[in-house]
Scaffold this active site. Structure first.
Site, PDB file in Angstrom:
ATOM      1  N   HIS A 173       0.837  -1.213   0.000  1.00 17.36           N
ATOM      2  CA  HIS A 173       0.000   0.000   0.000  1.00 17.36           C
ATOM      3  C   HIS A 173       0.876   1.269   0.000  1.00 17.36           C
ATOM      4  CE1 HIS A 173      -3.067   2.814   1.432  1.00 17.36           C
ATOM      5  NE2 HIS A 173      -3.971   1.898   1.496  1.00 17.36           N
ATOM      6  N   GLU A 233      -1.033   1.424  -5.325  1.00 14.65           N
ATOM      7  CA  GLU A 233      -0.794   0.209  -4.544  1.00 14.65           C
ATOM      8  C   GLU A 233      -0.706  -1.025  -5.442  1.00 14.65           C
ATOM      9  OE1 GLU A 233      -4.008   0.250  -1.653  1.00 14.65           O
ATOM     10  OE2 GLU A 233      -3.945   2.453  -1.740  1.00 14.65           O
TER      11      GLU A 233
HETATM   12  O1  TA6 Z   1      -6.249   1.420  -0.328  1.00 16.23           O
HETATM   13  C1  TA6 Z   1      -7.212   2.431  -0.170  1.00 16.23           C
HETATM   14  C2  TA6 Z   1      -7.864   2.258   1.191  1.00 16.23           C
HETATM   15  O2  TA6 Z   1      -8.544   1.028   1.281  1.00 16.23           O
HETATM   16  C3  TA6 Z   1      -8.805   3.448   1.431  1.00 16.23           C
HETATM   17  O3  TA6 Z   1     -10.146   3.036   1.377  1.00 16.23           O
HETATM   18  C4  TA6 Z   1      -8.380   3.951   2.817  1.00 16.23           C
HETATM   19  O4  TA6 Z   1      -9.109   3.289   3.818  1.00 16.23           O
HETATM   20  C5  TA6 Z   1      -6.906   3.585   2.832  1.00 16.23           C
HETATM   21  O5  TA6 Z   1      -6.870   2.285   2.239  1.00 16.23           O
HETATM   22  C6  TA6 Z   1      -6.224   3.656   4.167  1.00 16.23           C
HETATM   23  O6  TA6 Z   1      -6.644   2.615   4.988  1.00 16.23           O
HETATM   24  P1  TA6 Z   1      -6.033   2.579   6.505  1.00 16.23           P
HETATM   25  O7  TA6 Z   1      -6.655   1.380   7.145  1.00 16.23           O
HETATM   26  O8  TA6 Z   1      -4.535   2.461   6.387  1.00 16.23           O
HETATM   27  O9  TA6 Z   1      -6.426   3.904   7.133  1.00 16.23           O
END
Ligand code: TA6
Length: 291
Positions: free
Chosen positions: A165, A265
């Protein structure tokens, strides 16, 4: 003082691992600080979480860390490359899986003129069985130098979804163009930010999208530099920026932070990782600045 400077100047429980690696405590985390002629970086042993990476050729980090990042036990750090595994998103509890909030082990490290190589691993244990009953071994191979590569390998009998991510530092989100995303995507927001050109993404509001037929290379241009993100054995690319309202309501983001990062990601969501105990299954990424 920036959070990266604070991390670099920490001397709490300092242990020298090698001429290029020292281990320190930073709040409730144990960090590895990398200082090599080719780059500077830091990694938390919680989650084997690369926190930032700045090649020596760059005046600013390429992998971004929130100025409001929190370093508490079992809380994911905002920024860097969180390892979302063995599920992406809300496909389980906690969000994005448990691999990023439990302690990994440093198995080995090596340095060459090209950079530092780290191998970290996570095996099932009492701390993981609270979340998931499966037996598994996860390994992360990291190369930190003029380029940054990360390869996540898993073994054990299970199916998992996963994301590397990555938070990329950008000069200003308003100038960012991401290309190589392919035409097919799953929109995750009610208010879609319709891209003008198929396969390209620009940003003028919150974006949260799973591209399901991405190319092997994603380019992230912000008007000052071009970041080349090469995906290895991936199936999807997620693009995310929280924009103002979500940044304001997220305690480990400053209100204006959304201007200065974008997530692209490398994922295995729509083609889950089918692991078995006979052989490892791997996917990963390579990050480089091409101009
Ligand atoms: O990858 C995108 C996502 O799923 C968004 O929906 C947002 O929630 C982001 O990840 C961050 O997630 P986190 O749990 O690290 O705050």
């Amino acid at each position: 003082m920036s959070i990266i400077k604070k991390i670099q100047q920490t001397e709490c429980n300092e242990v020298t691992i090698s001429p290029y690696i020292k281990q320190v405590s930073y709040d409730e985390h144990s960090l590895l600080l990398i200082n090599h002629p080719t780059c500077q970086a830091a990694l938390s042993l919680q989650g084997a979480h690369l926190l930032y990476w700045q090649p020596a050729t760059e005046n600013t980090p390429v992998v971004w860390l929130s100025e409001a990042a929190v370093f508490k036990k079992q809380k994911a750090v905002r920024g860097g490359i969180p390892i979302c595994w063995p599920w992406f998103g809300k496909n389980g509890d906690p969000m994005h899986g448990f691999a990023r909030i439990v302690d990994w082990q440093l198995v080995s490290h090596n340095a060459t003129a090209e950079g530092v190589d780290l191998l970290l691993s996570l095996k099932n244990s009492t701390q993981t069985e609270k979340y998931w009953s499966k037996a598994f071994t996860l390994e992360l191979n990291l190369h930190l130098g003029k380029t940054c590569t990360a390869e996540l390998s898993s073994s054990g009998d299970f199916e998992a979804t996963s994301a590397l991510h990555t938070y990329f530092a950008v000069d200003d989100i308003a100038n960012v163009v991401i290309s190589g995303l392919g035409k097919e995507y799953i929109e995750r927001l009610a208010n879609e930010n319709k891209s003008k050109i198929d396969g390209e993404m620009t940003f003028n509001q919150e974006v949260d999208r799973v591209y399901t037929q991405p190319e092997n290379i994603t380019l992230i241009k912000d008007g000052t530099r071009t970041i080349k993100l090469t995906h290895i054995n991936h199936s999807d690319v997620v693009t995310w920026n929280p924009w103002l309202e979500k940044a304001k309501s997220t305690n480990d983001l400053t209100d204006d932070s959304y201007h200065h990062f974008v997530c692209a990601e490398t994922c295995r969501i729509n083609k889950p990782i089918k692991s078995n105990s006979q052989q490892k299954t791997s996917y990963g990424l390579k990050i480089e600045i091409i101009k």
